[in-house]
Design an enzyme around this catalytic site. Structure first.
Site, PDB file in Angstrom:
ATOM      1  N   TRP A   1     -18.551  16.795  11.151  1.00 12.23           N
ATOM      2  CA  TRP A   1     -17.501  16.368  10.210  1.00 12.23           C
ATOM      3  C   TRP A   1     -18.000  17.132   8.911  1.00 12.23           C
ATOM      4  O   TRP A   1     -18.941  17.241   8.489  1.00 12.23           O
ATOM      5  CB  TRP A   1     -17.666  14.957   9.816  1.00 12.23           C
ATOM      6  CG  TRP A   1     -17.036  13.986  10.865  1.00 12.23           C
ATOM      7  CD1 TRP A   1     -16.709  14.614  11.976  1.00 12.23           C
ATOM      8  CD2 TRP A   1     -16.896  12.685  10.773  1.00 12.23           C
ATOM      9  NE1 TRP A   1     -16.095  13.383  12.632  1.00 12.23           N
ATOM     10  CE2 TRP A   1     -16.324  12.493  12.040  1.00 12.23           C
ATOM     11  CE3 TRP A   1     -17.215  11.571   9.590  1.00 12.23           C
ATOM     12  CZ2 TRP A   1     -16.081  10.961  12.107  1.00 12.23           C
ATOM     13  CZ3 TRP A   1     -16.800  10.355   9.945  1.00 12.23           C
ATOM     14  CH2 TRP A   1     -16.250  10.070  11.066  1.00 12.23           C
TER      15      TRP A   1
ATOM     16  N   LYS B   1     -12.831  18.165  11.547  1.00 14.31           N
ATOM     17  CA  LYS B   1     -13.777  18.025  12.584  1.00 14.31           C
ATOM     18  C   LYS B   1     -14.166  19.218  13.139  1.00 14.31           C
ATOM     19  O   LYS B   1     -13.200  19.875  13.939  1.00 14.31           O
ATOM     20  CB  LYS B   1     -13.096  17.028  13.642  1.00 14.31           C
ATOM     21  CG  LYS B   1     -13.248  15.505  12.931  1.00 14.31           C
ATOM     22  CD  LYS B   1     -12.672  14.575  13.719  1.00 14.31           C
ATOM     23  CE  LYS B   1     -12.771  13.300  13.246  1.00 14.31           C
ATOM     24  NZ  LYS B   1     -11.264  12.472  12.756  1.00 14.31           N
TER      25      LYS B   1
ATOM     26  N   THR C   1       0.784  -1.208   0.007  1.00 11.84           N
ATOM     27  CA  THR C   1       0.096  -0.003   0.099  1.00 11.84           C
ATOM     28  C   THR C   1       0.901   1.317   0.119  1.00 11.84           C
ATOM     29  O   THR C   1       1.865   1.104   0.478  1.00 11.84           O
ATOM     30  CB  THR C   1      -0.888   0.011   1.167  1.00 11.84           C
ATOM     31  OG1 THR C   1       0.010   0.215   2.149  1.00 11.84           O
ATOM     32  CG2 THR C   1      -1.822  -1.105   1.382  1.00 11.84           C
TER      33      THR C   1
ATOM     34  N   GLU D   1      -6.125  -3.048  -1.131  1.00 13.23           N
ATOM     35  CA  GLU D   1      -6.363  -4.328  -0.306  1.00 13.23           C
ATOM     36  C   GLU D   1      -7.730  -5.057  -1.067  1.00 13.23           C
ATOM     37  O   GLU D   1      -8.184  -5.750  -0.582  1.00 13.23           O
ATOM     38  CB  GLU D   1      -6.884  -3.818   1.059  1.00 13.23           C
ATOM     39  CG  GLU D   1      -5.552  -3.153   1.971  1.00 13.23           C
ATOM     40  CD  GLU D   1      -5.390  -1.665   1.738  1.00 13.23           C
ATOM     41  OE1 GLU D   1      -5.654  -1.179   0.755  1.00 13.23           O
ATOM     42  OE2 GLU D   1      -4.455  -1.084   2.716  1.00 13.23           O
TER      43      GLU D   1
HETATM   44  P1  AMP Z   1      -4.716   2.887  -2.977  1.00 11.54           P
HETATM   45  O1  AMP Z   1      -4.704   1.643  -2.070  1.00 11.54           O
HETATM   46  O2  AMP Z   1      -3.483   3.491  -3.187  1.00 11.54           O
HETATM   47  O3  AMP Z   1      -5.497   2.331  -4.184  1.00 11.54           O
HETATM   48  O4  AMP Z   1      -5.547   4.047  -2.259  1.00 11.54           O
HETATM   49  C1  AMP Z   1      -7.004   3.592  -1.765  1.00 11.54           C
HETATM   50  C2  AMP Z   1      -7.711   4.984  -1.410  1.00 11.54           C
HETATM   51  O5  AMP Z   1      -7.900   5.720  -2.374  1.00 11.54           O
HETATM   52  C3  AMP Z   1      -9.157   4.573  -0.841  1.00 11.54           C
HETATM   53  O6  AMP Z   1      -9.272   4.003   0.428  1.00 11.54           O
HETATM   54  C4  AMP Z   1      -9.592   5.919  -1.106  1.00 11.54           C
HETATM   55  O7  AMP Z   1      -9.397   6.718   0.089  1.00 11.54           O
HETATM   56  C5  AMP Z   1      -8.989   6.646  -2.204  1.00 11.54           C
HETATM   57  N1  AMP Z   1      -9.974   6.463  -3.555  1.00 11.54           N
HETATM   58  C6  AMP Z   1      -9.613   5.414  -4.366  1.00 11.54           C
HETATM   59  N2  AMP Z   1     -10.706   5.791  -5.391  1.00 11.54           N
HETATM   60  C7  AMP Z   1     -11.138   6.933  -4.958  1.00 11.54           C
HETATM   61  C8  AMP Z   1     -12.495   7.502  -5.607  1.00 11.54           C
HETATM   62  N3  AMP Z   1     -12.892   7.397  -7.095  1.00 11.54           N
HETATM   63  N4  AMP Z   1     -12.832   8.606  -4.861  1.00 11.54           N
HETATM   64  C9  AMP Z   1     -12.095   9.073  -3.869  1.00 11.54           C
HETATM   65  N5  AMP Z   1     -11.543   8.439  -3.267  1.00 11.54           N
HETATM   66  C10 AMP Z   1     -10.777   7.287  -3.890  1.00 11.54           C
END
Ligand code: AMP
Length: 550
Positions: free
Chosen positions: A452, A447, A194, A339
């Protein structure tokens, strides 16, 4: 994986394990002539087809066998989107080893940490990343050898990298007579860490079964919807959650694949879109920004590009509108995580929406969408109580399904599931039709006085102003309200807007108490290794910022 009760009457179907090698075998046998086109690191265009890709994958698999690679061994890549990387995807996982795609945009120290944590045995890398390899080699004693993805004559001769091999030598020296081994479909297939904005990155370890199920699921018409009629250009890197599974779902469906290599600027992408008649693409909002700026500046149109999936961070409605209305490109807003392999939801309309006014359709499409079959989701409050699906109540988003992790690699972080559900760290609403909308990352929510404020909404309003290119909203200390929103905005080149004008622009677009307390114009926003805005950096930078209302 869990064990379930056994019925006295079991189905009588073949128990053929779902293995990644079957995807390239299938593409070779049924779509053998369909093309794979790559803009190479070398600068030229390389063109071949699924049959040739399969043949070279088997040659590489034979090379790995000679190097002593065994089931479960981790083999790392540091590579762009290209045909050799695709061959490695199949040769490594197909042999039963584990493909560990490393994000080259990480700091070399982090790359060394990840390679050591994964216990990588070999590392394949594109020529561009030679400096990274030179920087990590002394810190990665476990790596037995390095394979530079090039011809022999391009190898450096200074002897600084031990056991350095040329990829093309390995291919040439090995026959394509190779039978993909058959093993348990729950075996590990690939590993992605990640992006982890805090602490060390953690690994998501996918299995063959989860990858095949994700390939099926993500191919559905309301998901990626790729077919044998598509020419697919994944802008999303193969080192970021396996390019959202496209290297698997494209061969599953026989789609033509077009790889941009390291050339991700607007001009190079546009030329490739046109030359290769690209119909479908996928990427994070920041890459579309570059492409759209280039296309607008040069007064261009797309001649074949029909549909794109945008995700990874929220797609600003203004960008979606430009793609849809100015260029006639359908935008599917998708959400997922490393994940989750990564796809969880995708936004498309239902039959009952056909007669809605354009603005109402846009409001639905802006959401992150519906789950794909295979994923289940719910929102809960801080006590874990499920919250209603009314499109207004927001809560912590939890998911479950067969392509979602049940723990991190090496059990880093311990038990991560809550009652069998994976907590995403995102805050969301779900409406009566099951459309989910992310309001924020729980760490990024402002916050204010116990309530929120979702920063994504505020950023979307800011970037819909004609003078604003990018925006990020963060919470900063306020003596009365604990935190209030501060808007950080990047102006478009040559455009002008004052702080007051921008704040006025929010009038009537968000609740009054959500209005940012201040605006600071900055030159650029810090981006992380996967193209996301690094809000933790901004929070650090503006830690001492004194709001005018404080
Ligand atoms: P990653 O594991 O690097 O792909 O990041 C995942 C995170 O990216 C998610 O938990 C979200 O917080 C954010 N994310 C992914 N797609 C979107 C989306 N379409 N809109 C808003 N946040 C997103």
């Amino acid at each position: 994986m869990s064990s379930y009760e056994k019925s006295p009457l079991m189905g009588q179907m073949m128990g053929k394990p779902m293995l990644i090698s079957s995807l390239i075998e299938h593409a070779d046998r049924y779509f053998g002539k369909n093309e794979i086109v790559s803009r190479r690191v070398e600068g030229d265009i390389h063109r071949y087809n699924y049959s040739e890709c399969h043949k070279r994958s088997k040659q590489l698999a034979n090379a790995f066998a000679k190097l002593g690679v065994k089931l479960g061994d981790r083999i790392a890549t540091l590579a762009w989107n290209g045909y050799r990387h695709l061959e490695a995807y199949y040769a490594v996982s197909g042999s039963g080893a584990v493909l560990h795609t490393i994000n080259p945009r990480l700091h070399p120290e982090q790359i060394a940490y990840i390679a050591n944590h994964a216990e990588d045995q070999y590392l394949l890398f594109d020529m561009t990343f030679l400096p990274i390899v030179q920087a990590i080699v002394a810190h990665c004693p476990g790596i037995k050898g390095y394979i530079m993805m090039c011809d022999q004559d391009k190898l450096p001769t200074d002897g600084k990298i031990p056991n350095l091999m040329a990829y093309e030598d390995l291919i040439e020296a090995n026959s394509d007579d190779f039978a993909w081994p058959v093993f348990d479909e729950n075996s590990a297939s690939s590993l992605c860490y990640t992006s982890g904005t805090t602490g060390n990155p953690k690994g998501a370890l996918y299995s063959h079964r989860s990858t095949i199920l994700h390939s099926y699921g993500s191919s559905l018409p309301d998901g990626l919807n790729v077919s044998a009629r598509d020419s697919v250009l994944p802008v999303v890197p193969m080192f970021h959650v396996n390019a959202w599974g496209l290297p698997y779902s494209a061969p599953l469906n026989g789609a033509k694949l077009v790889f941009p290599g390291p050339h991700l600027d607007g001009k190079s992408l546009y030329e490739l879109f046109e030359q290769e008649k690209v119909t479908f693409s996928a990427g994070v909002p920041t890459v579309w920004l570059g492409l759209l700026t280039y296309v607008a500046q040069n007064n261009l149109k797309f001649s074949t590009f029909k549909r794109t999936v945008i995700g990874g961070s929220a797609c600003p409605p203004a960008m979606m509108k430009t793609l849809r209305h100015t260029y006639g490109v359908e935008v599917v807003h998708a959400w997922g995580m490393t994940e989750m392999s990564p796809l969880g939801t995708a936004g498309t309309l239902m039959a009952k929406h056909a007669d809605l006014a354009e603005e109402e359709k846009q409001a639905i499409l802006q959401k992150q969408g519906h789950v794909l079959y295979g994923v289940d989701m719910k929102i809960v409050d801080d006590a874990g109580q499920e919250l209603p699906w009314d499109g207004k109540t927001y809560g912590n988003l939890l998911v479950k399904g067969p392509w979602i992790i049940n723990s991190y690699y090496k059990n880093e972080g311990g038990d991560v599931l809550e009652d069998g559900w994976f907590p995403t760290g995102d805050v969301a609403t779900i409406d009566t039709d099951g459309y989910m909308q992310i309001t924020d990352r729980s760490k990024d929510v402002v916050k204010s006085g116990g309530e929120w404020i979702g920063t994504i909404d505020l950023e979307n309003v800011a970037v819909s102003h004609p003078a604003i290119l990018q925006a990020a909203c963060i919470g900063v200390f306020h003596p009365k309200w604990d935190e209030r929103p501060l808007l950080l905005a990047v102006k478009k080149p040559g455009a002008e807007v004052s702080r007051e004008e921008l704040l006025q622009f929010f009038d009537g677009k968000v609740a009054k108490w959500w209005l940012p307390d201040d605006v600071v114009f900055i030159e650029s926003l810090p981006l992380g290794a996967t193209g996301k805005i690094l809000k933790n950096k901004l929070r650090e930078q503006f830690k001492e910022y004194k709001l005018p209302t404080a």
